[in-house]
Every structure is written in structure tokens, then in C-alpha cells.
Design an enzyme around this catalytic site. Structure first.
Site, PDB file in Angstrom:
ATOM      1  N   ASP A 126       0.815  -1.219   0.000  1.00  0.00           N
ATOM      2  CA  ASP A 126       0.000   0.000   0.000  1.00  0.00           C
ATOM      3  C   ASP A 126       0.852   1.275   0.000  1.00  0.00           C
ATOM      4  O   ASP A 126       2.095   1.205  -0.041  1.00  0.00           O
ATOM      5  CB  ASP A 126      -0.948  -0.064   1.219  1.00  0.00           C
ATOM      6  CG  ASP A 126      -2.310   0.527   0.925  1.00  0.00           C
ATOM      7  OD1 ASP A 126      -2.424   1.382   0.044  1.00  0.00           O
ATOM      8  OD2 ASP A 126      -3.279   0.136   1.614  1.00  0.00           O
ATOM      9  N   ASP A 183      -9.703   3.876  -3.828  1.00  0.00           N
ATOM     10  CA  ASP A 183     -10.478   2.763  -3.268  1.00  0.00           C
ATOM     11  C   ASP A 183     -11.916   2.676  -3.803  1.00  0.00           C
ATOM     12  O   ASP A 183     -12.600   3.684  -3.957  1.00  0.00           O
ATOM     13  CB  ASP A 183     -10.563   2.904  -1.746  1.00  0.00           C
ATOM     14  CG  ASP A 183      -9.246   2.583  -1.071  1.00  0.00           C
ATOM     15  OD1 ASP A 183      -8.212   2.565  -1.768  1.00  0.00           O
ATOM     16  OD2 ASP A 183      -9.259   2.352   0.145  1.00  0.00           O
TER      17      ASP A 183
HETATM   18  C1  GLA Z   1      -5.904   1.475   1.355  1.00  0.00           C
HETATM   19  C2  GLA Z   1      -6.058   0.482   0.200  1.00  0.00           C
HETATM   20  C3  GLA Z   1      -7.225  -0.432   0.502  1.00  0.00           C
HETATM   21  C4  GLA Z   1      -7.019  -1.155   1.823  1.00  0.00           C
HETATM   22  C5  GLA Z   1      -6.792  -0.159   2.936  1.00  0.00           C
HETATM   23  C6  GLA Z   1      -6.354  -0.820   4.231  1.00  0.00           C
HETATM   24  O1  GLA Z   1      -6.961   2.363   1.420  1.00  0.00           O
HETATM   25  O2  GLA Z   1      -6.222   1.151  -1.012  1.00  0.00           O
HETATM   26  O3  GLA Z   1      -7.401  -1.366  -0.563  1.00  0.00           O
HETATM   27  O4  GLA Z   1      -5.912  -2.022   1.706  1.00  0.00           O
HETATM   28  O5  GLA Z   1      -5.779   0.789   2.595  1.00  0.00           O
HETATM   29  O6  GLA Z   1      -6.136   0.088   5.259  1.00  0.00           O
END
Ligand code: GLA
Length: 378
Positions: A126, A183
């Protein structure tokens, strides 16, 4: 790791967020097997954020939270492997993970070693809390190198949301997939936004490193961590069809112990999965739509398939019923060629041929049709 097809599996984040445990992972893994999802290709079970203790151990190593994972990760990996599945985990390239757990910045080598010792098959990496003076490409290259030298074949799933022009450097990191957008949430506006953003990135991706449009929300119906609103069955259908057509990895995000029949059948749609997994992994392109005001909310997308067929998706992203037309000319079939298309509807199995060299469909708001088209004698 070298991959020629988009990875398929299940991930904890969309529904369970921080409420994860060994029991949950094993239960979902069993359901992947029992439901037949494994038989159609879903194989990675991925533990997302929130698995670690907040502090590293005395040797500076990440520690799985014993309250959530009492037997540690190697035990869990062995159990998952015994079911014929693979185990994925998560870390972050910044100062902390997005949920504020320890991340791997400047600890890439020791962490890659832990993942290898735990027999992990997949790492999602991430981008939260990246220091301003560090470059994304360098951070992802370091972890990629550490993973490839860890002694274990580990799929590298880069997740920096397309920031810092990811598509320009991601293939220098050895990543196998890269998150091309921010996301996903379980609602139609987000699905539409991700799909439209993806259309500028069709030239990236393909074999070796696939564009990741984020985890699936099919079957969530507004419940769980990113269940912000929910979608109709038709919207889930369009979501899944688009992800399949554009060769996104297919990582399920709903609670498999509560999934409804319609969503399960959608996730197991073999015709769409075959298109997703097609070994040619060609780039998708647009066909122009006739007799309609052309806007990017009415889409005709095509991808050539390895056996000579075409995958054709016609999408109505508008909020009204629309009629969409495309001409066979736009698929490379000219009048007088003696050829036409035999269209197999991937949802209904119905087989039709175009009328007068034109494919036309009536689509409700947010609906789509996907055909597997065979080129046949007219
Ligand atoms: C980010 C990623 C998500 C998830 C969250 C976890 O937002 O893009 O897919 O993994 O972190 O905290």
C-alpha cells in the site's frame, strides 16, 4: 513471479476491515472450496491491513497479532495450502499502513524475509503515509527486489492508487498488478468512476502486470467496511462484467458465509471468467456507437481473444434507458467480406447474429451486455 493471467481470490478488507482472524480466514477458505469458487479459478486468500501488532519484535520483525492469529502465519499458510489455495498478506510502503499499523518503509528486506519464511504467496503493498521526500517508484522497486530475492515466489500486488503516474514506472518494479484507481466503495457512483478512469489506462497492464481496478463489491449489498450504499443486482453485473472485460484481477470482497445466490452465480460466471483469464491478454479498445449521442457514459469496448473470438461489452452508464448501436465494420468485418459475428450472450447463453451488419441493444440504466463473438461465414 511471472503471471500471464489476472490473479483471482478473496480479500478481507471490503467487508471485514480490522475484524480479521485466523478463524475468519479458514472459514472463508473453506467456503471458497465448498462453493465451487476454487473450481472456477479463485485461489488467493488475502489478509489485508490490521493483522500485525503495533510494535515490531526485538529483532525488528513484524509480529502477527496473537489475539487474531494465535498460531502465527506459517501455520495458517500451511492450512490454506492444504486446501489447495494460496495465502496473501499486506504491508505498506509509507511510514504506517493506512489503518496505522507498522509498515515496511526501510524494512523491506527483513519483512520480505518474514513473508517468505511464513510461506506467503502474495503481497499487497500500500501507499499511505509516504514521506514527501521519497519517490514511489523507488519504494516499490525496493520491495519488488526484496521479494524476488526472498527465496519464495511471491506475487507482488502494488497498491499506490495510480499516484505519481504509476503506469510510467510500475513495470520497473517487477510488480504483477497495480492499483490504477483509488479505493472502491459498494455503490454505483464509485464503480462508474473507476470504470471511466480506467479507460485512459487501457494501454498499460496486460501480461506480467495487470491493471487492478480494486477488489469486487459484488454481493456486499451495503454491508461491511466499504458497504457505503450498496448496488442493485444489475449494477453488480455491470461491475463484474467490466472488471472481466478489462482484465482486472478478480478479488472477491463480500462475506462468503452470507452471499446471495445471484451474486454467487455472477462471481462464478464461467464465460466472463474465461474472457478475464484469456491468455492473449490483448489490450481493449473502443468501438464507436452509432445513432446515439456519443458520450463516455455509453461505451462499446472490445478485446481480441486468443482463439480468434472477440469479447464485446456494450455499457449504458447513464441513468436512463438507452439503445446502443455498433456496426460490424468497427470490428473489422466489412460488408462483402462474407463474414459475420455469432454473438453468445455471456449472461444468458443466447446466441444471435447481427441484423443488417449492426449490433443493437436496448439497455436499462447502469446495465450492460457482454458477448463472446465468433467470426463465422455470413
Ligand atoms: C488502502 C487500500 C485499501 C485497503 C486499505 C487498508 O486504502 O487502497 O485497498 O488495503 O488501505 O487500510
Amino acid at each position: 513471479m511471472i503471471i500471464n493471467k489476472p490473479p483471482m481470490g478473496w480479500n478481507t478488507w471490503n467487508t471485514f476491515g480490522q475484524n480479521i482472524s485466523e478463524d475468519l480466514i479458514l472459514k472463508m477458505a473453506d467456503l471458497i472450496v465448498q462453493s465451487g469458487l476454487k473450481d472456477v479459478g479463485y485461489e488467493y486468500v488475502v489478509i489485508d491491513d490490521c493483522w500485525a501488532l503495533k510494535e515490531r519484535d526485538e529483532q525488528g520483525r513484524l509480529v502477527p497479532d496473537p489475539a487474531k492469529f494465535p498460531h502465527g502465519m506459517k501455520y495458517l499458510a500451511d492450512k490454506i495450502h492444504a486446501k489447495g489455495l494460496k495465502l496473501g498478506m499486506y504491508s505498506c510502503s509509507g511510514l504506517m499502513t493506512c489503518a496505522k499499523y507498522p509498515s515496511s518503509l526501510d524494512r523491506e528486506w527483513v519483512d520480505a524475509q518474514s513473508f517468505a519464511e511464513w510461506d506467503i504467496d502474495y503481497l499487497k503493498y500500500d501507499f499511505c503515509f509516504k514521506p514527501a521526500n521519497r519517490r514511489a517508484d523507488e519504494l516499490y522497486r525496493t520491495m519488488g527486489l526484496a521479494l524476488r530475492n526472498s527465496g519464495k515466489d511471491i506475487l507482488f500486488s502494488a497498491c499506490n492508487w495510480g499516484y505519481e503516474d504509476t503506469q510510467k514506472w510500475i513495470k520497473t518494479t517487477g510488480a504483477n498488478m497495480w492499483r490504477s484507481t483509488e479505493d472502491i466503495f459498494d455503490n454505483w457512483p464509485k464503480i462508474k468512476e473507476i470504470l471511466l478512469k480506467q479507460l485512459d489506462l487501457l494501454q498499460s497492464g496486460g501480461k506480467g502486470c495487470f491493471n487492478d481496478m480494486d477488489m469486487l463489491v459484488v454481493g456486499m449489498h451495503g454491508k461491511g467496511n466499504v458497504g457505503l450504499g450498496g448496488c442493485t443486482d444489475k449494477e453488480y453485473r455491470t461491475h463484474f462484467a467490466a472488471w472481466c472485460l478489462l482484465q482486472s484481477p478478480l478479488m472477491i470482497g463480500c462475506d462468503l458465509s452470507k452471499i446471495d445466490q445471484t451474486s454467487m452465480e455472477l462471481l462464478k460466471n464461467k464465460k466472463l471468467i474465461e474472457i478475464n483469464q484469456d491468455e492473449l491478454a490483448a489490450q481493449s479498445y473502443f468501438v464507436s456507437l452509432r445513432h446515439a449521442l456519443v458520450s463516455n457514459e455509453k461505451l462499446g469496448l472490445v478485446r481480441p481473444l486468443a482463439n480468434g473470438d472477440l469479447a464485446i461489452g456494450l455499457f449504458n452508464l447513464t441513468d436512463d434507458k438507452r439503445q446502443l448501436f455498433t456496426s460490424l465494420y468497427d470490428y473489422g468485418i466489412k460488408r462483402g467480406s462474407g463474414m459475420t459475428l455469432e454473438l453468445e450472450n455471456c449472461f444468458t447463453g443466447e446466441i444471435t447474429r447481427p441484423d443488417n451488419d449492426v449490433i443493437w441493444v436496448d439497455l436499462e440504466a447502469h446495465d450492460c451486455v457482454v458477448y463472446r463473438a465468433k467470426i463465422v461465414k455470413a
